[in-house]
Scaffold this active site. Structure first.
Site, PDB file in Angstrom:
ATOM      1  N   GLU A 262       7.295 -19.266 -22.501  1.00 38.61           N
ATOM      2  CA  GLU A 262       7.336 -17.973 -21.797  1.00 38.61           C
ATOM      3  C   GLU A 262       8.588 -17.193 -22.196  1.00 38.61           C
ATOM      4  OE1 GLU A 262       5.420 -16.121 -20.395  1.00 38.61           O
ATOM      5  OE2 GLU A 262       6.651 -14.735 -19.257  1.00 38.61           O
TER       6      GLU A 262
ATOM      7  N   TRP B  28      -3.697  -1.640  -1.354  1.00 41.00           N
ATOM      8  CA  TRP B  28      -3.629  -2.890  -2.104  1.00 41.00           C
ATOM      9  C   TRP B  28      -4.036  -3.952  -1.098  1.00 41.00           C
ATOM     10  CZ3 TRP B  28      -0.397  -7.347  -2.755  1.00 41.00           C
ATOM     11  CH2 TRP B  28      -0.570  -7.982  -3.994  1.00 41.00           C
TER      12      TRP B  28
ATOM     13  N   LYS C 139       8.599 -13.430 -23.885  1.00 43.10           N
ATOM     14  CA  LYS C 139       9.364 -12.307 -23.312  1.00 43.10           C
ATOM     15  C   LYS C 139      10.205 -11.642 -24.390  1.00 43.10           C
ATOM     16  CE  LYS C 139       7.716 -11.518 -20.099  1.00 43.10           C
ATOM     17  NZ  LYS C 139       6.593 -12.354 -20.276  1.00 43.10           N
TER      18      LYS C 139
ATOM     19  N   ARG D  95       1.904   1.309  -6.053  1.00 44.76           N
ATOM     20  CA  ARG D  95       1.998   0.333  -4.950  1.00 44.76           C
ATOM     21  C   ARG D  95       0.658  -0.357  -4.693  1.00 44.76           C
ATOM     22  NH1 ARG D  95       6.537   1.245  -1.697  1.00 44.76           N
ATOM     23  NH2 ARG D  95       5.537   0.168   0.025  1.00 44.76           N
TER      24      ARG D  95
ATOM     25  N   CYS E 117       0.872  -1.175   0.000  1.00 56.27           N
ATOM     26  CA  CYS E 117       0.000   0.000   0.000  1.00 56.27           C
ATOM     27  C   CYS E 117       0.913   1.230   0.000  1.00 56.27           C
ATOM     28  CB  CYS E 117      -0.862   0.029   1.261  1.00 56.27           C
ATOM     29  SG  CYS E 117      -1.821  -1.453   1.491  1.00 56.27           S
TER      30      CYS E 117
ATOM     31  N   HIS F 204       9.303 -32.284 -36.314  1.00 55.43           N
ATOM     32  CA  HIS F 204       8.048 -32.236 -37.101  1.00 55.43           C
ATOM     33  C   HIS F 204       7.916 -30.910 -37.838  1.00 55.43           C
ATOM     34  CE1 HIS F 204       6.938 -35.932 -35.095  1.00 55.43           C
ATOM     35  NE2 HIS F 204       7.362 -35.378 -33.975  1.00 55.43           N
TER      36      HIS F 204
ATOM     37  N   GLU G 283       8.047  -9.820 -27.144  1.00 50.85           N
ATOM     38  CA  GLU G 283       7.195  -8.679 -26.770  1.00 50.85           C
ATOM     39  C   GLU G 283       7.986  -7.441 -26.351  1.00 50.85           C
ATOM     40  OE1 GLU G 283       4.626  -8.811 -23.359  1.00 50.85           O
ATOM     41  OE2 GLU G 283       5.851 -10.328 -22.402  1.00 50.85           O
TER      42      GLU G 283
ATOM     43  N   LYS H 297      -0.525  -2.975 -20.373  1.00 51.72           N
ATOM     44  CA  LYS H 297      -0.289  -3.846 -19.225  1.00 51.72           C
ATOM     45  C   LYS H 297      -1.473  -4.775 -19.001  1.00 51.72           C
ATOM     46  CE  LYS H 297       1.623  -5.752 -15.843  1.00 51.72           C
ATOM     47  NZ  LYS H 297       2.598  -6.807 -16.233  1.00 51.72           N
TER      48      LYS H 297
ATOM     49  N   ASN I  73       0.481  -0.022   6.263  1.00 55.04           N
ATOM     50  CA  ASN I  73       0.932  -0.898   5.178  1.00 55.04           C
ATOM     51  C   ASN I  73       1.586  -2.097   5.841  1.00 55.04           C
ATOM     52  OD1 ASN I  73       1.862  -2.064   2.827  1.00 55.04           O
ATOM     53  ND2 ASN I  73       3.707  -0.800   2.735  1.00 55.04           N
ATOM     54  N   GLY I  74       1.093  -3.296   5.550  1.00 53.16           N
ATOM     55  CA  GLY I  74       1.686  -4.494   6.157  1.00 53.16           C
ATOM     56  C   GLY I  74       0.584  -5.462   6.572  1.00 53.16           C
TER      57      GLY I  74
HETATM   58  C1  AGP Z   1       2.996 -10.939 -20.720  1.00 53.36           C
HETATM   59  O1  AGP Z   1       4.310 -10.469 -20.552  1.00 53.36           O
HETATM   60  C2  AGP Z   1       2.083  -9.898 -21.333  1.00 53.36           C
HETATM   61  N1  AGP Z   1       2.100  -8.702 -20.616  1.00 53.36           N
HETATM   62  C3  AGP Z   1       0.708 -10.445 -21.601  1.00 53.36           C
HETATM   63  O2  AGP Z   1       0.848 -11.618 -22.375  1.00 53.36           O
HETATM   64  C4  AGP Z   1      -0.126 -10.792 -20.351  1.00 53.36           C
HETATM   65  O3  AGP Z   1       0.424 -11.918 -19.700  1.00 53.36           O
HETATM   66  C5  AGP Z   1      -1.546 -11.128 -20.814  1.00 53.36           C
HETATM   67  O4  AGP Z   1      -2.085  -9.978 -21.410  1.00 53.36           O
HETATM   68  C6  AGP Z   1      -2.450 -11.605 -19.685  1.00 53.36           C
HETATM   69  O5  AGP Z   1      -2.568 -10.580 -18.741  1.00 53.36           O
HETATM   70  P1  AGP Z   1      -3.221 -10.952 -17.323  1.00 53.36           P
HETATM   71  O6  AGP Z   1      -2.319 -11.957 -16.677  1.00 53.36           O
HETATM   72  O7  AGP Z   1      -3.293  -9.651 -16.586  1.00 53.36           O
HETATM   73  O8  AGP Z   1      -4.580 -11.538 -17.581  1.00 53.36           O
END
Ligand code: AGP
Length: 611
Positions: free
Chosen positions: A484, A73, A488, A27, A2, A507, A491, A606, A99-100
């Site tokens: 994954e 939070w 990374k 936060r 928080c 394949h 993206e 995000k 906060n905590g």
């Molecule tokens: C991952 O690095 C991306 N930011 C994106 O694939 C993300 O994981 C995806 O949009 C899902 O988001 P969420 O976990 O908030 O649902």
């Protein structure tokens, strides 16, 4: 986490605190509140963002020279106005922002309720406020004495700022485990969770240490321990610019969040592992373990990185619970009219808790009669509010668009769920359960060790920064890690990368291999190790460049690969949270070398709250 901000001095306090809270919203931002002291404390609070609080306060037209504020939070109690801070004690003498986590709040609450104290919120913070009030009244103490006594009774963590309506002109600040910084101005003092809201007013700060208690007036501050031992304050100069401070010295949020993973993993299991390591306590799932243990099938829906965590979930749940699992992109699940039968459980995984496709999948699953659970990182976001139960990852707000600590904490949440279900189904005996938990609690240290490859990964990134493509391979628990790692890279560096199960190379994809193709192979020790050795030989035979992530001390692959990155040994089920670390660092450094905007990559957001 928080955010806390306080001010006491000769300036109007309201705007200083509100603007400070805005700087701390990273936060946590599910609810906010402020207490402004003119002739008495006036408390305003609301669910939602700081801007909603600002509107409320400006409309009220109240201001004064002392104020404390909080952006939440949530950990205890859902995000709503009642649970927002400041929390007010039952006789309104004390106003508290915190906060905590007060870990013994239940016992204290029962004690106070037994003495007729009534509570209005579900928060542990209100328990602290009422404990202070109770001690203050019962013992006819000063505010300082009551606060000191109360802080010696609570267990857990706090960064807390307290206002006393009967002792105007001062604020009390104390810290144990959750940071608090005091800004020393000319005839004014500032308090905040970090220096971000302070440095625009003063560069002179005092960082409180654990067990410190500060009694702060506009022009003086007394510092002592909560055992009343005087302390000489150490004033430091903050030389960071506002923009950097948010990152606490890291060049990007993503790097900060990669390095936060030991703490994020620890916070995700903290309070959930029984003290003797004999079991787990996933309170958020309590009423659904019965159904999960009897489930005919578990469908996991997610997007992006969360989908990759879900793939690990499929392996771990089938191995430890023997329940059939299907993993599906939420965007596909929601439009194909899936067959969902009674006895099916749908599990949604989402860092933000707001991803439109995943939220739609949750709603569809509920319409079709499934029990729907969630694993989310943002408390009070839409998905946790719409699922029947779930587990919060306590990774802290993840600001970098590329998910890092979300992935590792999601995997940990899945592993903890699987262990508990496996134990309840008697598929895991007590001895094995305890040994699995002992390895689980060792993870933060192993992640710390994995992070020490950072400099070596930077050198590797320089070598491959101009690659146009890359292939990531893994088997078993490491196949989702390969997926994954590829996500990374693509993206944030915009290099085309694909993840495959290593055996799939034959394949088709092996046609892509030549001397310009870097192939990242996640190949720590597990039951298919010998198979992946052959896959590496197939790549090398076609001049592919192999970057191998191996278990420290590896004697076979480390002699075959072009580049070797060693990570600490662990059980296969925990390998994803260890082996993903070098892949996160590799994508980060390549992206930085290519001049990409690491924290806000092009075209991305995000949280994809649109379809
Ligand atoms: C991952 O690095 C991306 N930011 C994106 O694939 C993300 O994981 C995806 O949009 C899902 O988001 P969420 O976990 O908030 O649902």
């Amino acid at each position: 986490m928080c955010g806390i901000v306080g001010y006491i001095g000769s300036q109007p306090a309201r705007d200083i605190v509100v603007n400070g809270l805005k700087r701390l919203e990273y936060r946590g931002y599910d609810s906010a509140g402020i207490a402004i002291y003119d002739t008495e404390p006036h408390v305003f609070k609301c669910k939602g963002r700081v801007r909603d609080l600002e509107e409320l306060v400006l409309k009220a037209g109240v201001d004064g020279n002392i104020a404390i504020g909080h952006t939440r939070w949530a950990t205890h109690g859902e995000p709503n106005e009642v649970n927002a801070h400041p929390q007010i004690s039952y006789k309104s003498t004390f106003v508290v922002v915190h906060n905590g986590i007060i870990e013994n709040y239940t016992r204290i609450k029962r004690h106070l309720e037994g003495r007729g104290v009534e509570f209005s919120s579900q928060t542990d913070t209100e328990v602290l406020a009422n404990l202070i009030e109770h001690l203050y009244l019962e013992g006819d103490l000063t505010a300082e004495q009551a606060i000191m006594l109360a802080l010696n009774k609570v267990e857990g963590t706090y960064g807390v700022v307290i206002m006393c309506s009967r002792e105007p002109g001062k604020l009390f600040a104390a810290r144990k485990g959750s940071p608090l910084v005091i800004g020393v101005g000319e005839g004014e003092s500032f308090i905040a969770s970090d220096a971000t809201p302070i440095v625009e007013y003063t560069q002179r700060v005092i960082y409180l240490n654990d067990d410190d208690l500060a009694i702060i007036k506009a022009d003086e501050m007394i510092l002592k321990t909560i055992r009343n031992k005087p302390i000489t304050p150490e004033v430091k100069e903050v030389d960071l610019k506002i923009g950097e401070i948010d990152k606490e010295g890291y060049p990007h949020f993503m790097l900060k969040e990669i390095f936060e993973q030991p703490r994020a993993i620890h916070d995700t299991f903290r309070g959930r592992v029984l003290p003797d390591h004999s079991g787990l306590r996933l309170g958020g799932l309590f009423n659904s373990f019965e159904a999960m243990s009897k489930a005919d099938r578990i469908l996991i829906v997610a997007c992006g990185t969360s989908y990759h965590a879900a793939l690990v979930g499929e392996y771990v749940i089938e191995e430890y619970c023997r329940i059939p699992v299907e993993v599906e992109y939420a965007s596909e699940f929601r439009y194909r009219n899936p067959v969902i039968k009674k006895g099916d459980i749908v599990l949604a995984i989402s860092q933000s808790g707001e991803t439109a496709d995943t939220l739609a999948a949750v709603r569809l699953a509920k319409e079709k009669g499934a029990m729907v659970l969630g694993i989310c990182n943002v408390v009070g976001s839409s998905i946790p509010r719409e699922t029947n139960a779930g587990v919060y990852t306590h990774a802290g707000p993840e600001i970098g668009v590329a998910s890092t600590k979300a992935f590792t904490t999601q995997v940990l949440a899945l592993v903890m769920m699987a262990f508990e279900i496996g134990f309840r189904k008697a598929l895991i005996d007590q001895a094995r359960y305890t040994s699995l938990i002992e390895e689980l609690v060792a993870l933060p240290g192993k992640i710390e060790k994995a992070l020490t490859v950072n400099d070596a990964i930077l050198e590797l990134a320089k070598y491959y920064q101009s690659s146009e493509n890359a292939i990531y391979l893994g088997r078993g628990y490491l196949f989702p890690v390969a997926m994954e790692g590829a996500l990374k890279l693509k993206e944030i560096s915009y290099i085309h990368a694909e993840g495959y199960p290593a055996a799939e190379m034959k394949h088709g994809p092996i046609a892509l291999i030549d001397e310009n193709m870097p192939v990242v192979v996640v190949a720590t020790k597990e039951n298919t190790y010998d198979k992946i050795v052959s896959n590496i030989q197939e790549v090398k035979a076609r001049k592919g460049k192999v970057i191998a992530i191996v278990t420290e001390g590896d004697q076979v692959i480390s002699k075959m690969a072009d580049h070797v990155v060693e990570v600490p040994d662990t059980l296969p089920v925990f390998a994803p949270v260890i082996t993903v670390i070098p892949l996160q660092l590799l994508s980060y450094h390549i992206a930085v070398l290519r001049g990409c905007d690491v924290d806000q990559p092009r075209n991305l957001a995000k949280s994809v709250t649109v379809e």
